[in-house]
Design a protein around this motif. Structure first.
Motif, PDB file in Angstrom:
ATOM      1  N   VAL A 175     -12.180  -0.119   4.822  1.00  0.00           N
ATOM      2  CA  VAL A 175     -12.358   0.794   3.686  1.00  0.00           C
ATOM      3  C   VAL A 175     -11.504   2.048   3.842  1.00  0.00           C
ATOM      4  N   ASN A 176     -10.663   2.071   4.847  1.00  0.00           N
ATOM      5  CA  ASN A 176      -9.787   3.214   5.085  1.00  0.00           C
ATOM      6  C   ASN A 176      -8.410   2.906   4.495  1.00  0.00           C
ATOM      7  N   PRO A 177      -7.963   3.667   3.494  1.00  0.00           N
ATOM      8  CA  PRO A 177      -6.664   3.355   2.859  1.00  0.00           C
ATOM      9  C   PRO A 177      -5.493   3.368   3.820  1.00  0.00           C
ATOM     10  N   ASP A 178      -5.559   4.171   4.874  1.00  0.00           N
ATOM     11  CA  ASP A 178      -4.445   4.252   5.818  1.00  0.00           C
ATOM     12  C   ASP A 178      -4.436   3.105   6.819  1.00  0.00           C
ATOM     13  N   MET A 179      -5.550   2.413   6.969  1.00  0.00           N
ATOM     14  CA  MET A 179      -5.660   1.371   7.993  1.00  0.00           C
ATOM     15  C   MET A 179      -5.933  -0.013   7.417  1.00  0.00           C
ATOM     16  N   ALA A 180      -6.131  -0.123   6.113  1.00  0.00           N
ATOM     17  CA  ALA A 180      -6.538  -1.409   5.539  1.00  0.00           C
ATOM     18  C   ALA A 180      -5.496  -2.489   5.768  1.00  0.00           C
ATOM     19  N   VAL A 181      -4.202  -2.140   5.740  1.00  0.00           N
ATOM     20  CA  VAL A 181      -3.171  -3.153   5.915  1.00  0.00           C
ATOM     21  C   VAL A 181      -3.229  -3.768   7.308  1.00  0.00           C
ATOM     22  N   TYR A 182      -3.742  -3.020   8.287  1.00  0.00           N
ATOM     23  CA  TYR A 182      -3.810  -3.552   9.649  1.00  0.00           C
ATOM     24  C   TYR A 182      -4.911  -4.591   9.804  1.00  0.00           C
ATOM     25  N   THR A 183      -5.905  -4.577   8.900  1.00  0.00           N
ATOM     26  CA  THR A 183      -6.904  -5.650   8.921  1.00  0.00           C
ATOM     27  C   THR A 183      -6.261  -6.978   8.539  1.00  0.00           C
ATOM     28  N   LEU A 184      -5.264  -6.936   7.665  1.00  0.00           N
ATOM     29  CA  LEU A 184      -4.531  -8.156   7.334  1.00  0.00           C
ATOM     30  C   LEU A 184      -3.796  -8.692   8.556  1.00  0.00           C
ATOM     31  N   VAL A 185      -3.265  -7.786   9.373  1.00  0.00           N
ATOM     32  CA  VAL A 185      -2.572  -8.204  10.594  1.00  0.00           C
ATOM     33  C   VAL A 185      -3.550  -8.892  11.540  1.00  0.00           C
ATOM     34  N   ILE A 186      -4.738  -8.316  11.696  1.00  0.00           N
ATOM     35  CA  ILE A 186      -5.736  -8.898  12.610  1.00  0.00           C
ATOM     36  C   ILE A 186      -6.090 -10.311  12.180  1.00  0.00           C
ATOM     37  N   ALA A 187      -6.426 -10.485  10.907  1.00  0.00           N
ATOM     38  CA  ALA A 187      -6.829 -11.804  10.418  1.00  0.00           C
ATOM     39  C   ALA A 187      -5.664 -12.790  10.469  1.00  0.00           C
ATOM     40  N   GLY A 188      -4.468 -12.345  10.095  1.00  0.00           N
ATOM     41  CA  GLY A 188      -3.312 -13.240  10.114  1.00  0.00           C
ATOM     42  C   GLY A 188      -2.947 -13.690  11.512  1.00  0.00           C
ATOM     43  N   VAL A 189      -2.984 -12.768  12.465  1.00  0.00           N
ATOM     44  CA  VAL A 189      -2.667 -13.117  13.859  1.00  0.00           C
ATOM     45  C   VAL A 189      -3.694 -14.091  14.408  1.00  0.00           C
ATOM     46  N   LEU A 259      -9.694 -10.820   1.728  1.00  0.00           N
ATOM     47  CA  LEU A 259     -10.072  -9.830   2.725  1.00  0.00           C
ATOM     48  C   LEU A 259     -10.200  -8.431   2.142  1.00  0.00           C
ATOM     49  N   THR A 260      -9.202  -7.938   1.472  1.00  0.00           N
ATOM     50  CA  THR A 260      -9.215  -6.550   0.984  1.00  0.00           C
ATOM     51  C   THR A 260      -9.142  -6.440  -0.532  1.00  0.00           C
ATOM     52  N   GLY A 261      -8.721  -7.513  -1.199  1.00  0.00           N
ATOM     53  CA  GLY A 261      -8.513  -7.430  -2.632  1.00  0.00           C
ATOM     54  C   GLY A 261      -7.395  -6.480  -3.014  1.00  0.00           C
ATOM     55  N   GLY A 262      -6.528  -6.144  -2.064  1.00  0.00           N
ATOM     56  CA  GLY A 262      -5.462  -5.187  -2.303  1.00  0.00           C
ATOM     57  C   GLY A 262      -5.882  -3.742  -2.143  1.00  0.00           C
ATOM     58  N   GLY A 263      -7.153  -3.506  -1.907  1.00  0.00           N
ATOM     59  CA  GLY A 263      -7.674  -2.148  -1.838  1.00  0.00           C
ATOM     60  C   GLY A 263      -7.782  -1.628  -0.418  1.00  0.00           C
ATOM     61  N   PRO A 264      -8.390  -0.448  -0.303  1.00  0.00           N
ATOM     62  CA  PRO A 264      -8.928   0.417  -1.368  1.00  0.00           C
ATOM     63  C   PRO A 264      -7.826   0.880  -2.334  1.00  0.00           C
ATOM     64  N   GLY A 265      -8.113   0.830  -3.630  1.00  0.00           N
ATOM     65  CA  GLY A 265      -7.079   1.096  -4.621  1.00  0.00           C
ATOM     66  C   GLY A 265      -6.052  -0.012  -4.559  1.00  0.00           C
ATOM     67  N   TYR A 266      -4.817   0.330  -4.223  1.00  0.00           N
ATOM     68  CA  TYR A 266      -3.798  -0.680  -3.936  1.00  0.00           C
ATOM     69  C   TYR A 266      -3.148  -0.381  -2.585  1.00  0.00           C
ATOM     70  N   ALA A 267      -3.955   0.160  -1.652  1.00  0.00           N
ATOM     71  CA  ALA A 267      -3.437   0.571  -0.347  1.00  0.00           C
ATOM     72  C   ALA A 267      -2.990  -0.612   0.504  1.00  0.00           C
ATOM     73  N   SER A 268      -3.576  -1.795   0.301  1.00  0.00           N
ATOM     74  CA  SER A 268      -3.202  -2.973   1.087  1.00  0.00           C
ATOM     75  C   SER A 268      -2.512  -4.027   0.233  1.00  0.00           C
TER      76      SER A 268
END
Length: 317
Positions: A175-189, A259-268
């Protein structure tokens, strides 16, 4: 005289069997040469139409002012200019660079380490290899949903650690806009590193054992042997793994949606989710087609240099 004429065969009788056999041979040769082409022709035609034909159509739409329905009012490269000035596209492109670089680097590192460990002929290797490779059998939708539960601050890792007594522990990347993209890295790896492991393990098993034994006789340690001798022999495997992982990163859509739906907002957001949203949700087919062509350009930027290097190495060989 008449007896001799009746016994002597006619010229037509002499050449008729040879002519028939020659026709049969020509027919068999023609059938052998053209039958594979005739069998493959429908598949080739379908691929040309449904793949390359639709690619061409998408490029044509990217040059038009299409919105809800295709429109052939050509506007040149205006859609590409709008795309490159769109803040959401810039965020999606930046996220793709971050996600792609970390995804490829971490998957390669983990996959190589796991492959080297399994190459030591450890006990229960088959079971361990299956456990490592199992996530690749799942779809990205399942992976995204599972990691959405795991990373949920209200019921996942953060809540479990706080229940253990660490009340100040925080892990709110989802739920953190600055870190949400890194959750994609965790799941993808988690999903793709086992696949990389399988690629490198197959490559390691193909390396001649005499090379390793010769290096051991020279006094080289096992880590040095793998780093200086074995891994350089696996450059084709490395290139293949990088190309496959880059292709997965560029076209990642279902993982982001689950995972994120592109959010929060469109941060991911990633380019694939941007393309889908603008093409279908916002009814801007022209801009969606332009973003699709930009993604295709990204894939070609990876594949073309790889193919060029492979062809040059073959010519030199």
């Amino acid at each position: 005289m008449n007896t001799r004429a009746s016994v002597q065969p006619r010229a037509g009788h002499l050449f008729a069997p040879n002519s028939a056999s020659r026709v049969r041979r020509n027919g068999a040769y023609w059938l052998q040469a053209w039958l594979p082409k005739l069998v493959l022709a429908p598949s080739v035609a379908a691929a040309l139409f449904f793949v390359y034909g639709f690619m061409l159509w998408t490029f044509v739409l990217s040059l038009t002012n299409s919105r809800m329905l295709p429109s052939y009012e050509f506007v040149g490269f205006a859609q590409y200019a709008r795309l490159l000035s769109n803040d959401r596209w810039l965020v999606a492109s930046t996220n793709l660079v971050i996600f792609g670089a970390l995804f490829i680097a971490i998957c390669l590192a983990i996959g190589i380490v796991l492959a080297i460990l399994l190459d030591q002929r450890i006990r229960h290797e088959g079971a361990i290899r299956t456990i490592y490779l199992y996530p690749m059998a799942l779809s990205f939708i399942v992976t995204g949903v599972a990691w959405k539960w795991i990373l949920n601050p209200g019921l996942g890792i953060q809540q479990v650690v706080r229940d253990w007594g660490w009340e100040s522990f925080t892990f709110d990347w989802l739920v953190n806009p600055d870190m949400a993209v890194y959750t994609l890295v965790i799941a993808g790896v988690w999903q793709a590193s086992g696949f990389v492991m399988a690629l490198f393990l197959a490559g390691l098993r193909a390396v001649d054992d005499s090379i390793i034994k010769a290096a051991q006789l020279d006094g080289a340690s096992l880590p040095r042997i793998y780093w200086r001798v074995v891994l350089p022999c696996l450059r084709p495997v490395l290139f293949s793994a990088v190309m496959i992982l880059a292709h997965i990163a560029i076209k990642s859509f279902d993982l982001v949606v689950a995972l994120t739906g592109g959010g929060p907002g469109y941060a991911s957001d990633l380019p694939a989710t941007f393309m889908y949203d603008f093409s279908f949700s916002r009814s801007q087919i022209g801009m969606g087609a332009a973003s699709a062509m930009m993604m295709l350009a990204g894939v070609l930027a990876i594949i073309v240099p790889y193919l060029y290097s492979e062809l040059r190495s073959r010519d030199r060989g």
